[in-house]
Design a protein around this motif. Structure first.
Motif, PDB file in Angstrom:
ATOM      1  N   ALA A   1       0.824  -1.209   0.000  1.00  0.00           N
ATOM      2  CA  ALA A   1       0.000   0.000   0.000  1.00  0.00           C
ATOM      3  C   ALA A   1       0.857   1.257   0.000  1.00  0.00           C
ATOM      4  O   ALA A   1       0.526   2.248  -0.665  1.00  0.00           O
ATOM      5  N   GLU A   2       1.977   1.208   0.726  1.00  0.00           N
ATOM      6  CA  GLU A   2       2.787   2.419   0.836  1.00  0.00           C
ATOM      7  C   GLU A   2       3.465   2.756  -0.489  1.00  0.00           C
ATOM      8  O   GLU A   2       3.624   3.927  -0.838  1.00  0.00           O
ATOM      9  N   LYS A   3       3.868   1.735  -1.222  1.00  0.00           N
ATOM     10  CA  LYS A   3       4.471   1.971  -2.531  1.00  0.00           C
ATOM     11  C   LYS A   3       3.431   2.548  -3.492  1.00  0.00           C
ATOM     12  O   LYS A   3       3.725   3.442  -4.285  1.00  0.00           O
ATOM     13  N   ILE A   4       2.223   2.008  -3.403  1.00  0.00           N
ATOM     14  CA  ILE A   4       1.147   2.522  -4.252  1.00  0.00           C
ATOM     15  C   ILE A   4       0.915   3.999  -3.951  1.00  0.00           C
ATOM     16  O   ILE A   4       0.670   4.798  -4.854  1.00  0.00           O
ATOM     17  N   GLY A   5       1.070   4.343  -2.659  1.00  0.00           N
ATOM     18  CA  GLY A   5       0.859   5.735  -2.257  1.00  0.00           C
ATOM     19  C   GLY A   5       1.829   6.689  -2.915  1.00  0.00           C
ATOM     20  O   GLY A   5       1.548   7.899  -3.000  1.00  0.00           O
ATOM     21  N   GLU A   6       2.943   6.176  -3.373  1.00  0.00           N
ATOM     22  CA  GLU A   6       3.926   7.048  -4.020  1.00  0.00           C
ATOM     23  C   GLU A   6       3.609   7.259  -5.498  1.00  0.00           C
ATOM     24  O   GLU A   6       4.356   7.926  -6.210  1.00  0.00           O
ATOM     25  N   ASN A   7       2.553   6.609  -5.961  1.00  0.00           N
ATOM     26  CA  ASN A   7       2.177   6.748  -7.362  1.00  0.00           C
ATOM     27  C   ASN A   7       0.783   7.342  -7.539  1.00  0.00           C
ATOM     28  O   ASN A   7       0.263   7.367  -8.637  1.00  0.00           O
ATOM     29  N   LEU A   8       0.205   7.747  -6.433  1.00  0.00           N
ATOM     30  CA  LEU A   8      -1.138   8.307  -6.494  1.00  0.00           C
ATOM     31  C   LEU A   8      -1.136   9.647  -5.773  1.00  0.00           C
ATOM     32  O   LEU A   8      -0.298   9.889  -4.913  1.00  0.00           O
ATOM     33  N   THR A   9      -2.098  10.479  -6.126  1.00  0.00           N
ATOM     34  CA  THR A   9      -2.245  11.722  -5.370  1.00  0.00           C
ATOM     35  C   THR A   9      -2.853  11.385  -4.016  1.00  0.00           C
ATOM     36  O   THR A   9      -3.476  10.328  -3.862  1.00  0.00           O
ATOM     37  N   PRO A  10      -2.678  12.263  -3.031  1.00  0.00           N
ATOM     38  CA  PRO A  10      -3.168  11.935  -1.685  1.00  0.00           C
ATOM     39  C   PRO A  10      -4.637  11.568  -1.653  1.00  0.00           C
ATOM     40  O   PRO A  10      -5.027  10.635  -0.946  1.00  0.00           O
ATOM     41  N   ARG A  11      -5.449  12.245  -2.410  1.00  0.00           N
ATOM     42  CA  ARG A  11      -6.875  11.896  -2.369  1.00  0.00           C
ATOM     43  C   ARG A  11      -7.140  10.552  -3.026  1.00  0.00           C
ATOM     44  O   ARG A  11      -8.062   9.839  -2.644  1.00  0.00           O
TER      45      ARG A  11
END
Lengths: 410, 401
Positions: free
Chosen positions: B60-70
């Motif tokens: 999940a954390e890696k995915i978070g680096e490829n998506l905007t916060p929202r």
């Protein structure tokens, strides 16, 4: 029945036919009883937990849900773990079922309605029920799974320990009645409900609750279901079982539940005698007419089954309410509470019976002065000899051995 | 067992007992998902219990680096899936801290209202599942019956029943629907007597007390050493709650709310005259206390929800507008910790000025809470292992992310 058939058939064939009929009848009771009680358990637990339980198969109340599940289990693949001891793994469920099935042989469903009229029926049932643990231990040992082994070891420790207070509790009604014959014990409690041994004296009342606790423990029902503790041991001794073999364990559990409840009904709740002497009022019980006697027995059967079902329902209620005990607490309950209380109740009942043999309430206890109950010795022995080959030596040995003891003590 | 020695005349008799390694999980009914515990047992006694994690890792954390916060908000839902709203809130607050966003008054109360409702739902599951661990099935369904009503309310709010993605950066995705507050109050009114039933079935039940009191005692020092938070820490008697002691951006959400941190002080819990008494056998920091703290927090959360309803309905104005999906983030980093039902949930965001964060990280409470298992389970019985792990109330989705 065998005597009746003897008029038309050679003796051996008559006994064989009688034994077959009895065996089939009991098998029907066990199988049908299991079906009904599993359905009941689901409905009761559903009711307790604000759900509906089964509602689809077999009409509105899901009568046939258990049957449908049984069919599903039969069609399942017969799995056997590679590390299992094949032979023991296969026979273990049947050992369990046999033990609880055989106990029905000595269980009177109404006055005289019993497959084999044993004079040591109480002893026989308790002894045979104790054998159920072998099946569980075999299953746990042969499964080749650590969880199963844990379950089996727990079961062994628990059931063997609880046999002691259970035995003491069972002895109390036997002591009051002066016989181990369940039919005789049932007959002694005829009449009003205060003739029941439960109300014989304060000690029997206490002893009944101890008996029920121990019985719950010895048939592995919650809160004593440590052998199959789901949250700890996955499924305990039957972790590796599936399909038909698993369902056989299930049948064994439910039929032994019914046996201990039925035993409680006979020993403490007057067996087939209702709370009110209705059959006496109707003149059925004392009538010489065999048909009247039959009708009285039919009413008695309803009484008896009602009491047994009430006992089982109570066990279900307990199961769906209480958390499970830990193994050390289970053993402590047995050694620190059940055994001393049962022993105390036993001693108290001895003294009470000596001082007031009539019991707590005294109105016309005619059975106190009744002459000694005549044992039907030849019938009991001959019927035992024709029953299933696996059980007859045991039944023989028991009845022979304890008939002597019984007469000795009398 | 007889074993032959070299001398044929001597036969040694001994009973050899070995320690046994048993795998509890990842497919085990009472390990709350996919936790794997390797137990070293000597008969029924557990000499060592080692938790193994990682069976639910979803990057999940890696995915978070490829998506905007929202866009990452739905992923936070799936961390502690029993308290999705609180997860949304934690991440939103972290991003808002980075963006230095101020929220309108109404959004603040809405968030308190929703987060505390989810706390009730989460603790109800924790309570029910704990009953299940101890072998009683009915309280589980009673708990789910009430939780279902909360989920119905949430469904009206955001259309989802488990993964809400409702609270978002800049406020919430929508306002509460009309008439919702009345329904919420009606729910709280009917929940209050049910709590007493739970106390009767579990908290004061003799078998329950025997199974939990004095089991798995976690001292305050050890709880702090391991970084335990939430009810696990407060169950050990440490007076620490981020809603009161946290960062200002978080505590100002609760400004003006009357609540006491649920922790034992001088042998008493706050307002303990309303609640069943502490049994004599219970030791501070044992399974019973952890469970009890959770039960009292349900009451506390109900109280907070009532206050939030009052204050929310008195507020006029805006409930907060979500930021644009691709809003540019200022350069820098921000770390924000919130008090989730299971403890302290931290989110960390690093930005290099784009709309997608450079790093997105989460610090989960269950991870630290689980780490005490090894210490607590040493020397206990097998039956105590589910009791201890259950009392920590872990969610594997949060540990593995």
């Amino acid at each position: 029945m065998a005597e009746y058939l003897q008029q038309y058939l050679p003796q051996s064939l008559a006994y064989l036919t009688a034994a077959l009929v009895h065996a089939v009848l009991i098998l029907v009771v066990v199988a049908l009883g299991t079906l009904i009680f599993i359905w009941l358990e689901r409905k009761v637990s559903g009711r307790i937990q604000d759900r509906l339980g089964p509602t689809r198969v077999g009409g509105k109340f899901g009568w046939l849900q258990t049957l449908a599940d049984g069919l599903k289990l039969i069609t399942k693949e017969d799995l056997r773990p590679a590390s299992a001891d094949s032979m023991l793994f296969l026979i273990a469920p049947y050992v369990s079922l046999c033990a609880s099935y055989v106990a029905y042989i000595a269980l009177p469903f109404a006055d005289g309605w019993v497959a084999i009229h044993l004079n040591v029926a109480v002893f026989f049932i308790v002894a045979v029920l104790g054998l159920e643990v072998f099946g569980v231990m075999l299953a746990g040992y042969a499964s080749g799974s650590k969880w199963s082994l844990f379950g089996a070891m727990r079961e062994a420790a628990q059931v063997v320990s609880y046999e002691v207070p259970l035995g003491i509790c069972v002895v109390v009604p036997v002591l009051i009645a002066g016989t181990m014959d369940l039919v005789a014990i049932g007959q002694m409690q005829a009449g009003w409900f205060f003739n029941w041994f439960l109300f014989h004296d304060p000690f029997t009342f206490i002893v009944f609750w101890v008996y029920f606790t121990c019985a719950t423990a010895s048939v592995n029902r919650a809160p004593f279901d440590l052998a199959e503790a789901e949250s700890e041991l996955v499924a305990g001794f039957h972790t590796e079982y599936s399909g038909v073999r698993w369902s056989i364990f299930f049948m064994a559990e439910y039929s032994s539940m019914v046996v201990v409840s039925a035993l409680a009904a006979i020993l403490f709740f007057g067996g087939w005698n209702g709370p009110l002497p209705i059959t006496h009022w109707l003149g059925l019980a004392d009538s010489a007419n065999p048909l009247a006697h039959y009708v009285a027995n039919l009413l008695g059967l309803i009484n008896f089954l009602g009491k047994a079902i009430a006992g089982v329902t109570f066990m279900m209620w307990v199961r769906w309410t209480l958390p499970r005990l830990r193994i050390d607490q289970v053993m402590a309950t047995c050694l620190k509470y059940c055994t001393p209380i049962a022993a105390f109740g036993f001693a108290g009942a001895v003294i009470w019976t000596f001082l007031f043999p009539g019991g707590l309430v005294i109105p016309n206890k005619d059975w106190v002065v009744q002459e000694e109950y005549q044992l039907d010795e030849p019938q009991a022995q001959s019927a035992a000899s024709t029953s299933a080959a696996s059980t007859s030596p045991l039944a023989h040995a028991d009845s022979g051995l304890h008939a002597e003891e019984h007469h000795g003590t009398d | 067992m007889a074993t032959q020695t070299d001398d044929p005349r001597i036969i040694e008799f001994d009973v050899r007992t070995d320690e046994m390694l048993v795998n509890m999980g990842p497919q085990h009914p009472s390990t709350h998902g996919v936790l794997r515990l390797v137990l070293r047992t000597d008969g029924e006694i557990v000499s060592e219990a080692t938790p193994h994690i990682g069976y639910l890792h979803r990057c999940a954390e890696k995915i978070g680096e490829n998506l905007t916060p929202r866009q990452w908000i739905p992923y936070t839902d799936r961390m502690d899936y029993l308290a999705g709203m609180n997860m949304n809130l934690g991440w939103s607050l972290a991003v808002e801290k980075l963006m230095n966003l101020e929220l309108p008054e109404k959004a603040r109360h809405l968030r308190v209202l929703i987060a505390e409702m989810n706390r009730i739902a989460s603790h109800l599951v924790g309570m029910g599942a704990y009953g299940l661990d101890l072998g009683t099935f009915s309280p589980f369904l009673y708990a789910f019956r009430e939780r279902e009503k909360i989920l119905d309310l949430f469904e009206e709010v955001c259309g989802a029943r488990l993964t809400y993605s409702y609270i978002t950066v800049g406020g919430a995705t929508a306002d509460l629907p009309p008439g919702w507050l009345q329904k919420c109050e009606a729910f709280l009114d009917q929940l209050r007597p049910v709590i007493d039933e739970y106390h009767a079935l579990l908290t004061t039940n003799a078998i329950f007390v025997r199974r939990t009191a004095g089991i798995g005692v976690l001292s305050a020092e050890k709880a702090i050493d391991y970084g335990c938070t939430g009810p696990v820490l407060r169950g050990s008697g440490v007076d620490y709650d981020l809603r009161r002691d946290g960062e200002q951006r978080y505590t100002e959400m609760y400004d003006g709310y009357a609540f006491e941190v649920i922790v034992e002080r001088d042998g008493h819990y706050p307002k303990d005259h309303d609640y069943p008494p502490v049994p004599k056998t219970a030791v501070l920091g044992d399974c019973w206390h952890r469970f009890y703290v959770r039960m009292l927090e349900v009451m506390q959360a109900m109280d907070l929800v009532r206050q939030a309803i009052d204050r929310y309905s008195m507020c006029s104005g805006d409930w907060g507008t979500p930021v644009k999906l691709t809003e540019k983030l200022p350069k820098g980093d921000a770390y924000m910790e919130t008090e989730c039902p299971r403890g302290q949930m931290g989110f960390y965001i690093v930005s290099n000025g784009g709309s997608i964060p450079l790093r997105a990280r989460a610090r989960s409470s269950s991870f630290c809470n689980l780490s005490v298992t090894y210490d607590l389970c040493r020397g206990c019985l097998i039956a105590d292992v589910p009791a201890i792990v259950g009392s920590l109330d872990i969610v594997m989705g949060e540990i593995d992310r």
